[in-house]
Design a protein around this motif. Structure first.
Motif, PDB file in Angstrom:
ATOM      1  N   ILE A  11       0.827  -1.206   0.000  1.00  0.00           N
ATOM      2  CA  ILE A  11       0.000   0.000   0.000  1.00  0.00           C
ATOM      3  C   ILE A  11       0.862   1.256   0.000  1.00  0.00           C
ATOM      4  N   LEU A  12       1.858   1.289   0.863  1.00  0.00           N
ATOM      5  CA  LEU A  12       2.667   2.496   1.017  1.00  0.00           C
ATOM      6  C   LEU A  12       3.505   2.807  -0.207  1.00  0.00           C
ATOM      7  N   TYR A  13       3.956   1.767  -0.936  1.00  0.00           N
ATOM      8  CA  TYR A  13       4.827   1.976  -2.093  1.00  0.00           C
ATOM      9  C   TYR A  13       4.137   1.617  -3.409  1.00  0.00           C
ATOM     10  N   SER A  14       2.808   1.481  -3.391  1.00  0.00           N
ATOM     11  CA  SER A  14       2.023   1.257  -4.613  1.00  0.00           C
ATOM     12  C   SER A  14       2.535   0.068  -5.413  1.00  0.00           C
ATOM     13  N   VAL A  15       2.815  -1.021  -4.720  1.00  0.00           N
ATOM     14  CA  VAL A  15       3.231  -2.250  -5.392  1.00  0.00           C
ATOM     15  C   VAL A  15       1.978  -2.906  -5.967  1.00  0.00           C
ATOM     16  N   ARG A  16       1.965  -3.163  -7.256  1.00  0.00           N
ATOM     17  CA  ARG A  16       0.719  -3.522  -7.935  1.00  0.00           C
ATOM     18  C   ARG A  16       0.311  -4.978  -7.749  1.00  0.00           C
ATOM     19  N   SER A  17       1.231  -5.864  -7.332  1.00  0.00           N
ATOM     20  CA  SER A  17       0.859  -7.266  -7.199  1.00  0.00           C
ATOM     21  C   SER A  17       1.764  -7.943  -6.182  1.00  0.00           C
ATOM     22  N   GLU A  18       1.318  -9.100  -5.697  1.00  0.00           N
ATOM     23  CA  GLU A  18       2.121  -9.874  -4.759  1.00  0.00           C
ATOM     24  C   GLU A  18       3.387 -10.402  -5.430  1.00  0.00           C
ATOM     25  N   ARG A  19       3.297 -10.717  -6.696  1.00  0.00           N
ATOM     26  CA  ARG A  19       4.476 -11.219  -7.405  1.00  0.00           C
ATOM     27  C   ARG A  19       5.545 -10.135  -7.508  1.00  0.00           C
ATOM     28  N   GLN A  20       5.128  -8.900  -7.775  1.00  0.00           N
ATOM     29  CA  GLN A  20       6.100  -7.808  -7.816  1.00  0.00           C
ATOM     30  C   GLN A  20       6.661  -7.533  -6.431  1.00  0.00           C
ATOM     31  N   LEU A  21       5.848  -7.724  -5.394  1.00  0.00           N
ATOM     32  CA  LEU A  21       6.339  -7.538  -4.031  1.00  0.00           C
ATOM     33  C   LEU A  21       7.442  -8.526  -3.711  1.00  0.00           C
ATOM     34  N   ARG A  60      -8.629   2.638  -6.256  1.00  0.00           N
ATOM     35  CA  ARG A  60      -9.591   3.037  -7.276  1.00  0.00           C
ATOM     36  C   ARG A  60     -10.249   1.802  -7.892  1.00  0.00           C
ATOM     37  N   GLN A  61      -9.448   0.764  -8.153  1.00  0.00           N
ATOM     38  CA  GLN A  61      -9.980  -0.530  -8.592  1.00  0.00           C
ATOM     39  C   GLN A  61      -9.221  -1.609  -7.844  1.00  0.00           C
ATOM     40  N   VAL A  62      -9.891  -2.209  -6.876  1.00  0.00           N
ATOM     41  CA  VAL A  62      -9.241  -3.170  -6.001  1.00  0.00           C
ATOM     42  C   VAL A  62      -9.091  -4.500  -6.730  1.00  0.00           C
TER      43      VAL A  62
END
Length: 363
Positions: free
Chosen positions: A70-80, A326-328
């Motif tokens: 949330i804090l760093y706008s990571v778009r997916s768990e895979r990218q995390l 905006r789109q969860v």
């Protein structure tokens, strides 16, 4: 003189992860607040796990990693997981050492389901508010309520007719009216509903997020996500007020809101709870919808409540622009509600970082 471009990699590092993070980095202050909140939640987290079996991912690390998204706008768990593999700041925030292995994506999401089932995001929100109360950042008398549209992870084409729609007179509308949501549902996300907040807008698969803020510093004291409906905002507002204030409040309570809350049932519910309704008035058109009495309209505190309303708009603006609300990307009301409350907890942490002095935060 020119330095040598050595290709030999060092075998050891004598600089710890915490030493690599600058002392004034915002993540340091947020991490310290998160750690104290997790300490308050220790007994509740313990109840979610068995005392036998193979150890799973620590819930504290799961929560810190979810907050990072949330804090760093990571778009997916895979990218995390990719970021955790080489980003030392992320490793330090989660609690991993430099040589610790990274979790598999499916293992991470499966372990997170336990936190969703245990409503841990609500517990984190409450634990963060405890620290806000200790620093006298919360008002117990003046509040603002509002709602926002959360676009679901589904398309309008995914809506198909239900095989067993309700008969006439037994729908979910006023007086049993059969509405569109009673006749169709999404095959992708059955909880999502086609909804629009304005007449000129296009109906999209949606949920609704609701927030109750205090007027001193604009911190969110209650939040929840619901199914999209015309009366969802007023119903959620009453539920949140009952949770925060409780029955028979001794002090004078005020509640600011926009014209969308000019509903007879809602205004009457506030009067029954002895809460002053500082609801914005219609000044052009729809004048017949104004439900406030003359003495309520002339309340001098109402102007202050209306000025404070902008604080709650900052919450939704930050959440939608910075965190992907905006789109969860989760499906089902339970998961969307969990993510929404976690996002609100993250907003409070970011806001409190600016309100609490660094010296007091490190104490």
């Amino acid at each position: 003189m020119r330095g040598d471009d050595h290709k030999q990699t060092a075998m050891y590092s004598y600089v710890t992860l915490v030493q690599r993070i600058p002392e004034d980095h915002p993540a340091r202050q947020i991490r310290s607040m998160v750690d104290r909140a997790l300490e308050r939640m220790d007994a509740q987290l313990e109840e979610l796990y068995s005392t036998t079996g193979r150890p799973s991912i620590a819930p504290e690390r799961l929560l810190r990693a979810s907050l990072l998204m949330i804090l760093y706008s990571v778009r997916s768990e895979r990218q995390l997981m990719e970021q955790l593999n080489y980003n030392l700041l992320f490793r330090w925030f989660v609690g991993l050492e430099m040589d610790d292995p990274i979790w598999d994506v499916t293992v991470f999401t499966k372990n997170r389901e336990r936190l969703i089932g245990g409503a841990v995001s609500q517990q984190l929100l409450e634990a963060v508010l405890v620290e806000a109360g200790e620093h006298d950042l919360l008002s117990a008398e003046h509040f603002t309520v509002d709602g926002t549209l959360i676009q679901a992870w589904a398309s309008a084409r995914s809506f198909k007719e239900k095989s067993d729609p309700p008969p006439p007179g037994s729908g979910s509308g006023w007086g049993g009216e059969v509405l569109l949501r009673d006749k169709v549902e999404s095959v992708t996300d059955p909880d999502a509903r086609l909804y629009k907040k304005a007449t000129a807008d296009k109906s999209v698969p949606s949920y609704q997020g609701h927030a109750l803020t205090e007027n001193r510093n604009g911190l969110v004291v209650a939040a929840e996500a619901t199914l999209a409906a015309a009366d969802a905002e007023s119903g959620a507002a009453i539920e949140m007020l009952d949770r925060i204030i409780g029955p028979g409040a001794a002090q004078a309570i005020t509640l600011g809101a926009d014209t969308g809350y000019q509903q007879e049932r809602f205004i009457q519910a506030l009067r029954e709870r002895k809460i002053a309704p500082h609801v914005s008035q219609y000044v052009k058109g729809n004048l017949q919808k104004n439900r406030l009495r003359p003495e309520e309209r002339s309340d001098e505190r109402s102007a202050i409540s209306q000025r404070k309303r902008k604080l709650i708009e900052r919450v939704f603006g930050w959440a939608k622009l910075s965190t992907g609300l905006r789109q969860v990307k989760l499906r089902g009301l339970k998961r969307v509600d969990w993510f929404y409350r976690l996002t609100i907890a993250a907003y409070n942490l970011v806001r409190m970082r600016r309100l609490i002095p660094i010296q007091a935060m490190a104490a």
